[in-house]
Design a protein around this motif. Structure first.
Motif, PDB file in Angstrom:
ATOM      1  N   ALA A  61      28.814  -2.793   9.959  1.00 56.97           N
ATOM      2  CA  ALA A  61      28.674  -3.846   9.040  1.00 56.97           C
ATOM      3  C   ALA A  61      28.414  -5.279   9.741  1.00 56.97           C
ATOM      4  O   ALA A  61      27.777  -6.372   9.325  1.00 56.97           O
ATOM      5  CB  ALA A  61      29.928  -4.166   8.379  1.00 56.97           C
ATOM      6  N   ALA A  62      28.751  -5.187  10.956  1.00 55.62           N
ATOM      7  CA  ALA A  62      28.402  -6.597  11.785  1.00 55.62           C
ATOM      8  C   ALA A  62      27.271  -6.213  12.920  1.00 55.62           C
ATOM      9  O   ALA A  62      26.852  -7.487  13.380  1.00 55.62           O
ATOM     10  CB  ALA A  62      29.571  -7.178  12.600  1.00 55.62           C
ATOM     11  N   ASN A  63      26.838  -5.020  13.255  1.00 55.55           N
ATOM     12  CA  ASN A  63      26.161  -4.593  14.229  1.00 55.55           C
ATOM     13  C   ASN A  63      24.821  -4.071  14.291  1.00 55.55           C
ATOM     14  O   ASN A  63      24.097  -3.654  15.027  1.00 55.55           O
ATOM     15  CB  ASN A  63      27.002  -4.040  15.742  1.00 55.55           C
ATOM     16  N   THR A  64      24.602  -3.787  12.636  1.00 59.33           N
ATOM     17  CA  THR A  64      23.257  -3.259  12.475  1.00 59.33           C
ATOM     18  C   THR A  64      22.555  -4.053  11.482  1.00 59.33           C
ATOM     19  O   THR A  64      23.331  -4.971  10.753  1.00 59.33           O
ATOM     20  CB  THR A  64      23.507  -1.880  11.910  1.00 59.33           C
ATOM     21  N   ILE A  65      21.157  -3.908  11.425  1.00 56.47           N
ATOM     22  CA  ILE A  65      20.429  -4.650  10.465  1.00 56.47           C
ATOM     23  C   ILE A  65      19.315  -3.840   9.788  1.00 56.47           C
ATOM     24  O   ILE A  65      18.732  -3.151  10.756  1.00 56.47           O
ATOM     25  CB  ILE A  65      20.041  -5.945  11.060  1.00 56.47           C
ATOM     26  N   LEU A  66      19.164  -3.966   8.490  1.00 51.17           N
ATOM     27  CA  LEU A  66      17.854  -3.040   8.103  1.00 51.17           C
ATOM     28  C   LEU A  66      17.128  -4.021   7.147  1.00 51.17           C
ATOM     29  O   LEU A  66      17.756  -4.855   6.478  1.00 51.17           O
ATOM     30  CB  LEU A  66      18.241  -1.876   7.306  1.00 51.17           C
ATOM     31  N   GLY A  67      15.693  -4.163   7.165  1.00 53.55           N
ATOM     32  CA  GLY A  67      14.873  -4.757   6.657  1.00 53.55           C
ATOM     33  C   GLY A  67      14.167  -4.209   5.532  1.00 53.55           C
ATOM     34  O   GLY A  67      13.611  -3.172   5.753  1.00 53.55           O
ATOM     35  N   PHE A  68      14.294  -4.489   4.267  1.00 52.60           N
ATOM     36  CA  PHE A  68      13.549  -3.515   3.184  1.00 52.60           C
ATOM     37  C   PHE A  68      12.460  -4.572   2.519  1.00 52.60           C
ATOM     38  O   PHE A  68      12.569  -5.531   2.198  1.00 52.60           O
ATOM     39  CB  PHE A  68      14.841  -3.451   1.939  1.00 52.60           C
ATOM     40  N   ASP A  69      11.230  -3.856   2.049  1.00 57.15           N
ATOM     41  CA  ASP A  69      10.260  -4.442   1.352  1.00 57.15           C
ATOM     42  C   ASP A  69      10.506  -4.599   0.106  1.00 57.15           C
ATOM     43  O   ASP A  69      11.665  -4.294  -0.462  1.00 57.15           O
ATOM     44  CB  ASP A  69       8.856  -3.711   1.746  1.00 57.15           C
ATOM     45  N   ALA A  70       9.587  -5.280  -0.940  1.00 58.31           N
ATOM     46  CA  ALA A  70       9.740  -5.300  -2.011  1.00 58.31           C
ATOM     47  C   ALA A  70       9.906  -4.281  -3.024  1.00 58.31           C
ATOM     48  O   ALA A  70      10.611  -4.402  -4.131  1.00 58.31           O
ATOM     49  CB  ALA A  70       8.665  -6.185  -2.711  1.00 58.31           C
ATOM     50  N   GLN A  71       9.526  -3.046  -2.529  1.00 58.23           N
ATOM     51  CA  GLN A  71       9.729  -1.986  -3.204  1.00 58.23           C
ATOM     52  C   GLN A  71      11.216  -1.171  -2.721  1.00 58.23           C
ATOM     53  O   GLN A  71      11.495   0.138  -3.390  1.00 58.23           O
ATOM     54  CB  GLN A  71       8.598  -0.925  -3.079  1.00 58.23           C
ATOM     55  N   GLY A  72      11.697  -2.011  -1.913  1.00 53.16           N
ATOM     56  CA  GLY A  72      13.193  -1.183  -1.619  1.00 53.16           C
ATOM     57  C   GLY A  72      13.082  -0.184  -0.320  1.00 53.16           C
ATOM     58  O   GLY A  72      14.001   0.542  -0.104  1.00 53.16           O
ATOM     59  N   VAL A  73      11.852  -0.203   0.310  1.00 51.95           N
ATOM     60  CA  VAL A  73      11.615   0.850   1.356  1.00 51.95           C
ATOM     61  C   VAL A  73      12.111   0.051   2.690  1.00 51.95           C
ATOM     62  O   VAL A  73      11.650  -1.042   3.169  1.00 51.95           O
ATOM     63  CB  VAL A  73       9.967   1.115   1.358  1.00 51.95           C
ATOM     64  N   ALA A  74      12.866   0.850   3.500  1.00 55.74           N
ATOM     65  CA  ALA A  74      13.242   0.286   4.868  1.00 55.74           C
ATOM     66  C   ALA A  74      12.012   0.253   5.820  1.00 55.74           C
ATOM     67  O   ALA A  74      11.445   1.125   5.939  1.00 55.74           O
ATOM     68  CB  ALA A  74      14.444   1.235   5.509  1.00 55.74           C
ATOM     69  N   ARG A  75      11.840  -1.003   6.242  1.00 56.18           N
ATOM     70  CA  ARG A  75      10.637  -1.182   7.198  1.00 56.18           C
ATOM     71  C   ARG A  75      10.815  -1.812   8.540  1.00 56.18           C
ATOM     72  O   ARG A  75       9.980  -1.656   9.367  1.00 56.18           O
ATOM     73  CB  ARG A  75       9.743  -2.279   6.355  1.00 56.18           C
ATOM     74  N   ALA A  76      12.217  -2.286   8.741  1.00 58.61           N
ATOM     75  CA  ALA A  76      12.496  -2.657  10.154  1.00 58.61           C
ATOM     76  C   ALA A  76      14.133  -2.370  10.234  1.00 58.61           C
ATOM     77  O   ALA A  76      14.856  -2.280   9.395  1.00 58.61           O
ATOM     78  CB  ALA A  76      12.211  -3.946  10.134  1.00 58.61           C
ATOM     79  N   TYR A  77      14.447  -2.039  11.542  1.00 56.48           N
ATOM     80  CA  TYR A  77      15.936  -1.918  11.864  1.00 56.48           C
ATOM     81  C   TYR A  77      16.304  -2.452  13.098  1.00 56.48           C
ATOM     82  O   TYR A  77      15.587  -2.411  14.240  1.00 56.48           O
ATOM     83  CB  TYR A  77      16.120  -0.273  11.947  1.00 56.48           C
ATOM     84  N   GLY A  78      17.539  -2.983  13.380  1.00 58.81           N
ATOM     85  CA  GLY A  78      17.866  -3.249  14.824  1.00 58.81           C
ATOM     86  C   GLY A  78      19.531  -3.149  14.613  1.00 58.81           C
ATOM     87  O   GLY A  78      20.227  -2.999  13.639  1.00 58.81           O
ATOM     88  N   ARG A  79      20.087  -2.725  16.050  1.00 59.56           N
ATOM     89  CA  ARG A  79      21.377  -2.728  16.104  1.00 59.56           C
ATOM     90  C   ARG A  79      21.668  -3.154  17.631  1.00 59.56           C
ATOM     91  O   ARG A  79      20.923  -2.959  18.259  1.00 59.56           O
ATOM     92  CB  ARG A  79      22.013  -1.398  15.777  1.00 59.56           C
ATOM     93  N   ILE A  80      22.978  -3.379  17.907  1.00 60.53           N
ATOM     94  CA  ILE A  80      23.600  -3.698  19.180  1.00 60.53           C
ATOM     95  C   ILE A  80      24.671  -2.852  19.194  1.00 60.53           C
ATOM     96  O   ILE A  80      25.373  -2.694  18.390  1.00 60.53           O
ATOM     97  CB  ILE A  80      23.438  -5.124  19.580  1.00 60.53           C
ATOM     98  N   THR A  81      24.848  -2.484  20.508  1.00 62.67           N
ATOM     99  CA  THR A  81      26.196  -1.923  20.993  1.00 62.67           C
ATOM    100  C   THR A  81      26.799  -2.571  22.187  1.00 62.67           C
ATOM    101  O   THR A  81      26.032  -2.952  23.056  1.00 62.67           O
ATOM    102  CB  THR A  81      26.355  -0.224  21.314  1.00 62.67           C
ATOM    103  N   LYS A  82      28.092  -2.834  22.341  1.00 62.43           N
ATOM    104  CA  LYS A  82      28.949  -3.212  23.528  1.00 62.43           C
ATOM    105  C   LYS A  82      30.191  -2.978  23.498  1.00 62.43           C
ATOM    106  O   LYS A  82      30.813  -2.698  22.667  1.00 62.43           O
ATOM    107  CB  LYS A  82      28.808  -4.936  23.227  1.00 62.43           C
ATOM    108  N   ASN A  83      30.554  -2.305  24.762  1.00 59.42           N
ATOM    109  CA  ASN A  83      31.973  -2.154  25.066  1.00 59.42           C
ATOM    110  C   ASN A  83      32.707  -3.492  25.435  1.00 59.42           C
ATOM    111  O   ASN A  83      32.020  -4.550  25.440  1.00 59.42           O
ATOM    112  CB  ASN A  83      32.083  -1.728  26.426  1.00 59.42           C
ATOM    113  N   PRO A  84      33.730  -3.538  24.628  1.00 60.56           N
ATOM    114  CA  PRO A  84      34.826  -4.685  24.469  1.00 60.56           C
ATOM    115  C   PRO A  84      34.708  -5.567  25.900  1.00 60.56           C
ATOM    116  O   PRO A  84      34.647  -6.681  25.961  1.00 60.56           O
ATOM    117  CB  PRO A  84      36.205  -4.322  24.123  1.00 60.56           C
ATOM    118  N   ASP A  85      34.954  -4.837  27.157  1.00 57.01           N
ATOM    119  CA  ASP A  85      34.987  -5.421  28.271  1.00 57.01           C
ATOM    120  C   ASP A  85      33.527  -5.333  29.020  1.00 57.01           C
ATOM    121  O   ASP A  85      33.561  -5.410  30.403  1.00 57.01           O
ATOM    122  CB  ASP A  85      36.206  -5.034  29.055  1.00 57.01           C
TER     123      ASP A  85
END
Length: 330
Positions: free
Chosen positions: A62-86
């Motif tokens: 919910a906080a570390n991923t992102i999806l981009g959808f075009d006008a037809q609702g098709v996923a066209r881009a994606y990003g995420r990060i991961t990190k250990n707390p320390d």
């Protein structure tokens, strides 16, 4: 979540952007597969891998991923990060649909990853560590190299993908007295995790794996415990070394050969110099061959401090591809 919303400001307004959820799994996986069909990476995330992403408690989607959808609702881009707390770095992942590459979408995704990385360091760090984002790419993906360089990233490490044909004769499995080679199963999951953290504490860029991260390793959809093995000390039962393997049947169809892949190979310091790694690799080759594989493969840090590159070459592995890690201090 407010920080996540703030990071959205850099993203392209032509798309609707939101964090990834369970309902997005099919479209998300299809986007990655479309991109992989053009870019032909050695490996790419599948639906089962994305299910694991959504299960993470340490890096909630919910906080570390992102999806981009075009006008037809098709996923066209994606990003995420991961990190250990320390951890000392965040790691970024993502892709842009080939039909939308070169339009600025990738630059916006990088900006989002950087903004989210700064937020994660602010949330996690008690010592004022400098935020750092790391990205990985294969050498043939020159469009990614141009994007990273333009954004201020620099190459900090090279890795070699190495192959060893299994038709050229197999080395003998030889172990010192006092050591046993055993199969890998649930009873060894935790002892091998501890051995891995111990073995890799002198490796560049490695961070300890906690129970969640290790759970994703041993339950990886491509993991093959039957092709894996562990060396234990007879007197103490202590794990001396381990070889954890996987097999990707989809990659076999695309690449035209069946590959047994060593995901992780490690030997504790006090057991080094006793042929443990050689025995594990020889055993892996035999397991791979018996399972109908054509090739044994692995990846190695080109500057590995344990001399692994020379060992692999001695055992017949040959470099076939390179990848690199890019870093940027934010």
């Amino acid at each position: 979540m407010n920080g996540h919303a703030d990071a959205l400001a850099s993203l392209d307004p032509r798309f609707q952007w939101r964090a990834a959820g369970t309902a997005d799994l099919d479209g998300w996986a299809a986007l990655i597969a479309r991109t992989a069909a053009v870019e032909r990476p050695v490996w790419f995330e599948r639906r089962a891998d994305l299910e694991q992403v959504l299960e993470s408690q340490k890096n909630p989607a919910a906080a570390n991923t992102i999806l981009g959808f075009d006008a037809q609702g098709v996923a066209r881009a994606y990003g995420r990060i991961t990190k250990n707390p320390d951890g000392e770095k965040a790691i970024g992942y993502g892709c842009v649909d080939p039909g939308w590459q070169g339009t600025g979408i990738g630059t916006g995704l990088l900006d989002w990853m950087e903004a989210r990385t700064r937020q994660r360091f602010a949330e996690d760090s008690e010592h004022g560590a400098t935020p750092r984002l790391r990205l990985h790419m294969e050498q043939q993906h020159t469009h990614q190299a141009a994007l990273f360089a333009d954004a201020g990233y620099r190459i900090v490490r090279f890795y070699n993908e190495m192959h060893r044909p299994l038709q050229d004769g197999l080395p003998a499995v030889v172990l010192d007295d006092g050591l046993d080679l055993v199969g890998f199963g649930p009873g060894l999951h935790e002892p091998v995790r501890l051995a891995h953290n111990d073995a890799f504490r002198d490796h560049w860029g490695s961070e300890p794996r906690d129970e969640e991260a290790w759970g994703f390793v041993v339950s990886d959809p491509l993991a093959r415990p039957d092709l894996s093995a562990v060396v234990v000390e007879q007197s103490s039962g202590r794990v001396a070394g381990y070889q954890l393997a996987s097999h990707d049947p989809v990659s076999a169809e695309v690449r035209g050969y069946k590959e047994g892949y060593t995901d992780l190979l490690g030997v504790r310091r006090e057991f080094r110099g006793r042929g443990v790694a050689q025995a594990l690799l020889a055993d892996a080759m035999r397991r791979f061959a018996a399972a109908g594989m054509d090739t044994a493969s692995l990846d190695v840090d080109s500057e590995n401090p344990t001399g692994a590159l020379a060992l692999y070459a001695k055992m017949g592995y040959v470099a076939v591809n390179s990848s690199m890690a890019w870093d940027k201090e934010l």
